[in-house]
Design a protein around this motif. Structure first.
Motif, PDB file in Angstrom:
ATOM      1  N   GLY A 245       0.819  -1.211   0.000  1.00  0.00           N
ATOM      2  CA  GLY A 245       0.000   0.000   0.000  1.00  0.00           C
ATOM      3  C   GLY A 245       0.846   1.251   0.000  1.00  0.00           C
ATOM      4  O   GLY A 245       0.564   2.214  -0.729  1.00  0.00           O
ATOM      5  N   GLY A 246       1.907   1.272   0.832  1.00  0.00           N
ATOM      6  CA  GLY A 246       2.793   2.428   0.845  1.00  0.00           C
ATOM      7  C   GLY A 246       3.504   2.616  -0.483  1.00  0.00           C
ATOM      8  O   GLY A 246       3.734   3.752  -0.922  1.00  0.00           O
ATOM      9  N   ALA A 247       3.856   1.511  -1.143  1.00  0.00           N
ATOM     10  CA  ALA A 247       4.592   1.587  -2.407  1.00  0.00           C
ATOM     11  C   ALA A 247       3.772   2.234  -3.514  1.00  0.00           C
ATOM     12  O   ALA A 247       4.326   2.902  -4.398  1.00  0.00           O
ATOM     13  CB  ALA A 247       5.036   0.194  -2.840  1.00  0.00           C
ATOM     14  N   ILE A 248       2.439   2.048  -3.489  1.00  0.00           N
ATOM     15  CA  ILE A 248       1.597   2.647  -4.536  1.00  0.00           C
ATOM     16  C   ILE A 248       0.800   3.840  -4.009  1.00  0.00           C
ATOM     17  O   ILE A 248      -0.015   4.403  -4.728  1.00  0.00           O
ATOM     18  CB  ILE A 248       0.634   1.608  -5.145  1.00  0.00           C
ATOM     19  CG1 ILE A 248      -0.280   1.002  -4.076  1.00  0.00           C
ATOM     20  CG2 ILE A 248       1.408   0.534  -5.879  1.00  0.00           C
ATOM     21  CD1 ILE A 248      -1.310   0.029  -4.627  1.00  0.00           C
ATOM     22  N   GLY A 249       1.029   4.209  -2.743  1.00  0.00           N
ATOM     23  CA  GLY A 249       0.375   5.406  -2.195  1.00  0.00           C
ATOM     24  C   GLY A 249      -1.106   5.233  -1.946  1.00  0.00           C
ATOM     25  O   GLY A 249      -1.879   6.180  -2.146  1.00  0.00           O
ATOM     26  N   VAL A 250      -1.520   4.031  -1.491  1.00  0.00           N
ATOM     27  CA  VAL A 250      -2.930   3.753  -1.224  1.00  0.00           C
ATOM     28  C   VAL A 250      -3.066   3.227   0.197  1.00  0.00           C
ATOM     29  O   VAL A 250      -2.298   2.360   0.621  1.00  0.00           O
ATOM     30  CB  VAL A 250      -3.497   2.716  -2.215  1.00  0.00           C
ATOM     31  CG1 VAL A 250      -4.935   2.361  -1.870  1.00  0.00           C
ATOM     32  CG2 VAL A 250      -3.417   3.249  -3.639  1.00  0.00           C
ATOM     33  N   ARG A 251      -4.065   3.736   0.931  1.00  0.00           N
ATOM     34  CA  ARG A 251      -4.310   3.254   2.285  1.00  0.00           C
ATOM     35  C   ARG A 251      -5.063   1.932   2.212  1.00  0.00           C
ATOM     36  O   ARG A 251      -6.133   1.844   1.617  1.00  0.00           O
ATOM     37  CB  ARG A 251      -5.115   4.286   3.089  1.00  0.00           C
ATOM     38  CG  ARG A 251      -4.334   5.535   3.440  1.00  0.00           C
ATOM     39  CD  ARG A 251      -5.043   6.333   4.530  1.00  0.00           C
ATOM     40  NE  ARG A 251      -6.294   6.906   4.048  1.00  0.00           N
ATOM     41  CZ  ARG A 251      -6.394   8.120   3.510  1.00  0.00           C
ATOM     42  NH1 ARG A 251      -5.324   8.886   3.382  1.00  0.00           N
ATOM     43  NH2 ARG A 251      -7.574   8.578   3.118  1.00  0.00           N
ATOM     44  N   LEU A 252      -4.502   0.929   2.851  1.00  0.00           N
ATOM     45  CA  LEU A 252      -5.103  -0.403   2.859  1.00  0.00           C
ATOM     46  C   LEU A 252      -5.400  -0.832   4.282  1.00  0.00           C
ATOM     47  O   LEU A 252      -4.743  -0.399   5.223  1.00  0.00           O
ATOM     48  CB  LEU A 252      -4.155  -1.419   2.211  1.00  0.00           C
ATOM     49  CG  LEU A 252      -3.755  -1.166   0.759  1.00  0.00           C
ATOM     50  CD1 LEU A 252      -2.795  -2.248   0.282  1.00  0.00           C
ATOM     51  CD2 LEU A 252      -4.982  -1.117  -0.151  1.00  0.00           C
ATOM     52  N   GLY A 253      -6.408  -1.701   4.415  1.00  0.00           N
ATOM     53  CA  GLY A 253      -6.672  -2.303   5.701  1.00  0.00           C
ATOM     54  C   GLY A 253      -7.382  -1.440   6.701  1.00  0.00           C
ATOM     55  O   GLY A 253      -7.253  -1.658   7.902  1.00  0.00           O
ATOM     56  N   GLU A 254      -8.153  -0.450   6.260  1.00  0.00           N
ATOM     57  CA  GLU A 254      -8.862   0.389   7.207  1.00  0.00           C
ATOM     58  C   GLU A 254     -10.040  -0.385   7.772  1.00  0.00           C
ATOM     59  O   GLU A 254     -10.915  -0.837   7.043  1.00  0.00           O
ATOM     60  CB  GLU A 254      -9.311   1.686   6.539  1.00  0.00           C
ATOM     61  CG  GLU A 254      -8.122   2.491   6.029  1.00  0.00           C
ATOM     62  CD  GLU A 254      -8.521   3.835   5.471  1.00  0.00           C
ATOM     63  OE1 GLU A 254      -9.662   4.249   5.709  1.00  0.00           O
ATOM     64  OE2 GLU A 254      -7.689   4.461   4.801  1.00  0.00           O
ATOM     65  N   PRO A 255     -10.107  -0.552   9.075  1.00  0.00           N
ATOM     66  CA  PRO A 255     -11.055  -1.502   9.662  1.00  0.00           C
ATOM     67  C   PRO A 255     -12.510  -1.151   9.496  1.00  0.00           C
ATOM     68  O   PRO A 255     -13.348  -2.032   9.413  1.00  0.00           O
ATOM     69  CB  PRO A 255     -10.667  -1.484  11.153  1.00  0.00           C
ATOM     70  CG  PRO A 255     -10.003  -0.159  11.352  1.00  0.00           C
ATOM     71  CD  PRO A 255      -9.289   0.129  10.069  1.00  0.00           C
ATOM     72  N   GLU A 256     -12.861   0.151   9.446  1.00  0.00           N
ATOM     73  CA  GLU A 256     -14.278   0.465   9.411  1.00  0.00           C
ATOM     74  C   GLU A 256     -14.931   0.143   8.083  1.00  0.00           C
ATOM     75  O   GLU A 256     -16.148   0.096   7.962  1.00  0.00           O
ATOM     76  CB  GLU A 256     -14.499   1.946   9.740  1.00  0.00           C
ATOM     77  CG  GLU A 256     -14.238   2.911   8.589  1.00  0.00           C
ATOM     78  CD  GLU A 256     -12.756   3.217   8.379  1.00  0.00           C
ATOM     79  OE1 GLU A 256     -11.905   2.547   8.998  1.00  0.00           O
ATOM     80  OE2 GLU A 256     -12.450   4.123   7.606  1.00  0.00           O
ATOM     81  N   THR A 257     -14.146  -0.118   7.043  1.00  0.00           N
ATOM     82  CA  THR A 257     -14.707  -0.422   5.733  1.00  0.00           C
ATOM     83  C   THR A 257     -14.976  -1.909   5.545  1.00  0.00           C
ATOM     84  O   THR A 257     -15.667  -2.294   4.608  1.00  0.00           O
ATOM     85  CB  THR A 257     -13.744   0.030   4.616  1.00  0.00           C
ATOM     86  OG1 THR A 257     -12.545  -0.726   4.725  1.00  0.00           O
ATOM     87  CG2 THR A 257     -13.442   1.503   4.716  1.00  0.00           C
ATOM     88  N   LYS A 258     -14.381  -2.736   6.411  1.00  0.00           N
ATOM     89  CA  LYS A 258     -14.523  -4.197   6.304  1.00  0.00           C
ATOM     90  C   LYS A 258     -14.064  -4.701   4.945  1.00  0.00           C
ATOM     91  O   LYS A 258     -14.563  -5.690   4.421  1.00  0.00           O
ATOM     92  CB  LYS A 258     -15.975  -4.640   6.540  1.00  0.00           C
ATOM     93  CG  LYS A 258     -16.607  -4.072   7.788  1.00  0.00           C
ATOM     94  CD  LYS A 258     -15.881  -4.489   9.037  1.00  0.00           C
ATOM     95  CE  LYS A 258     -16.583  -3.958  10.274  1.00  0.00           C
ATOM     96  NZ  LYS A 258     -15.848  -4.213  11.506  1.00  0.00           N
ATOM     97  N   ALA A 259     -13.083  -4.016   4.346  1.00  0.00           N
ATOM     98  CA  ALA A 259     -12.677  -4.396   2.990  1.00  0.00           C
ATOM     99  C   ALA A 259     -11.616  -5.479   2.964  1.00  0.00           C
ATOM    100  O   ALA A 259     -11.364  -6.068   1.931  1.00  0.00           O
ATOM    101  CB  ALA A 259     -12.133  -3.163   2.240  1.00  0.00           C
ATOM    102  N   LEU A 260     -10.991  -5.758   4.110  1.00  0.00           N
ATOM    103  CA  LEU A 260      -9.899  -6.711   4.091  1.00  0.00           C
ATOM    104  C   LEU A 260     -10.425  -8.140   4.078  1.00  0.00           C
ATOM    105  O   LEU A 260     -10.531  -8.770   5.107  1.00  0.00           O
ATOM    106  CB  LEU A 260      -9.023  -6.501   5.325  1.00  0.00           C
ATOM    107  CG  LEU A 260      -7.672  -5.874   5.039  1.00  0.00           C
ATOM    108  CD1 LEU A 260      -6.917  -5.715   6.333  1.00  0.00           C
ATOM    109  CD2 LEU A 260      -6.872  -6.702   4.081  1.00  0.00           C
ATOM    110  N   VAL A 261     -10.767  -8.617   2.908  1.00  0.00           N
ATOM    111  CA  VAL A 261     -11.357  -9.937   2.778  1.00  0.00           C
ATOM    112  C   VAL A 261     -10.360 -10.961   2.275  1.00  0.00           C
ATOM    113  O   VAL A 261     -10.716 -12.079   1.988  1.00  0.00           O
ATOM    114  CB  VAL A 261     -12.559  -9.882   1.809  1.00  0.00           C
ATOM    115  CG1 VAL A 261     -13.702  -9.163   2.464  1.00  0.00           C
ATOM    116  CG2 VAL A 261     -12.190  -9.204   0.505  1.00  0.00           C
ATOM    117  N   ILE A 262      -9.151 -10.586   2.154  1.00  0.00           N
ATOM    118  CA  ILE A 262      -8.036 -11.283   1.532  1.00  0.00           C
ATOM    119  C   ILE A 262      -8.202 -12.793   1.352  1.00  0.00           C
ATOM    120  O   ILE A 262      -8.946 -13.228   0.510  1.00  0.00           O
ATOM    121  CB  ILE A 262      -6.739 -11.029   2.329  1.00  0.00           C
ATOM    122  CG1 ILE A 262      -6.639  -9.548   2.695  1.00  0.00           C
ATOM    123  CG2 ILE A 262      -5.548 -11.380   1.454  1.00  0.00           C
ATOM    124  CD1 ILE A 262      -6.639  -8.606   1.576  1.00  0.00           C
TER     125      ILE A 262
END
Length: 317
Positions: A245-262
């Motif tokens: 995420g840091g390498a491409i400048g994108v915030r990943l893993g923010e808990p309130e979005t429940k997006a981390l479904v990996i």
């Protein structure tokens, strides 16, 4: 021979990628299910026995065939290498999901994008908006690229490379197959598979994170790695995702979005109280982030191939 084996396997996969439901995978899945049914009596040591049966049954014959090929003809060993790498190094195995999500988001079709992400992750994504879907797709792609490409890549470079590559893929498979299904999540049977894969994947995961940092925004990747990786329950996923995420400048893993479904149910667990979202480097995920993720993975792959080429040339000299 190692460099050429990987190169040829990658070229073949670009022309004829293996699907997830290919016959080899189906037979392996069936075999693992049978071993689980035979060995699972509710104890952790039964899982250890089952793990050695499955991994040994596939790794030892691979090593034996490789040894026989070397004895017969180096070209036969090369062909065997290409076959094993093709079966284990799944660079394009999941790319159709990613491409479909990217096309749907660019067209503004959020319903279709959510459906594709649900199919890919086997999770309910109906409550996600476009940002959540984009973030989930980026996260999933970074982890999938590591486990299907860079992790296999690393172990194939070890002595008896084909057998080591099979060992890695089977370890990764069993860590999911015996831990993630709902009826297995609280079973002790899968704990050994999960623990042993952690150690098998420890070095490759760190090398993948380093590669992402080198070919991306190095400063933000290292900052995110140092400050946010430990906030994932799964340490190795945290390292890869924070650095990526840091390498491409994108915030990943923010808990309130429940997006981390990996790749497993626990990967998204973070300490919400201690996570300061404002301090994370990068921007919100968007359809454009998917293209950035693709570029990052390709650059990392080229970096690994270049280093392998230089190493092969040095050994040849």
């Amino acid at each position: 021979m190692t460099f050429l084996s990987i190169l040829f396997a990658l070229l073949i996969e670009q022309l004829k990628p293996l699907r997830v439901d290919n016959p080899v995978y189906t037979q392996v899945q069936h075999f693992a299910a049978k071993v689980e049914a035979w060995c699972n009596a509710g104890k952790a040591h039964h899982g250890r026995t089952g793990w050695f049966i499955v991994v040994g049954a596939l790794t030892l014959p691979t090593a034996l065939v490789y040894w026989l090929c070397l004895r017969l003809n180096p070209f036969a060993a090369f062909i065997w290498n290409v076959i094993i790498v093709y079966l284990t190094l799944g660079f394009r195995r999941y790319s159709h999901y990613f491409t479909s999500i990217q096309i749907a988001l660019n067209a503004g079709d959020e319903d279709a994008a959510r459906k594709y992400l649900s199919d890919w992750t086997n999770r309910d994504c109906s409550a996600m908006d476009a940002t959540d879907v984009a973030r989930g797709a980026v996260e999933r792609s970074l982890i999938a690229s590591h486990r299907n490409v860079f992790g296999v890549f690393f172990w194939f470079l070890m002595p008896v490379g084909p057998a080591c590559a099979v060992m890695y893929r089977m370890s990764e498979f069993l860590s999911r197959e015996w831990c993630e299904p709902e009826h297995m999540q609280n079973e002790e049977f899968g704990q050994f598979a999960k623990k042993v894969f952690y150690w098998i994947d420890w070095v490759p995961a760190h090398l993948t994170a380093v590669a992402f940092a080198v070919v991306g925004n190095f400063e933000d990747a290292i900052y995110s790695w140092r400050n946010y990786a430990s906030r994932w329950t799964d340490e190795l996923l945290g390292i890869i995702l924070s650095a990526g995420g840091g390498a491409i400048g994108v915030r990943l893993g923010e808990p309130e979005t429940k997006a981390l479904v990996i790749l497993n149910a626990d990967a998204s667990a973070v300490d919400v109280d201690s996570l300061e979202l404002e301090s994370q480097p990068g921007v919100e995920a968007s359809p454009r982030s998917l293209q950035s993720a693709v570029g990052l993975v390709w650059r990392a792959l080229l970096l690994w191939m270049l280093l392998l080429l230089l190493l092969s040339f040095a050994v040849w000299l």
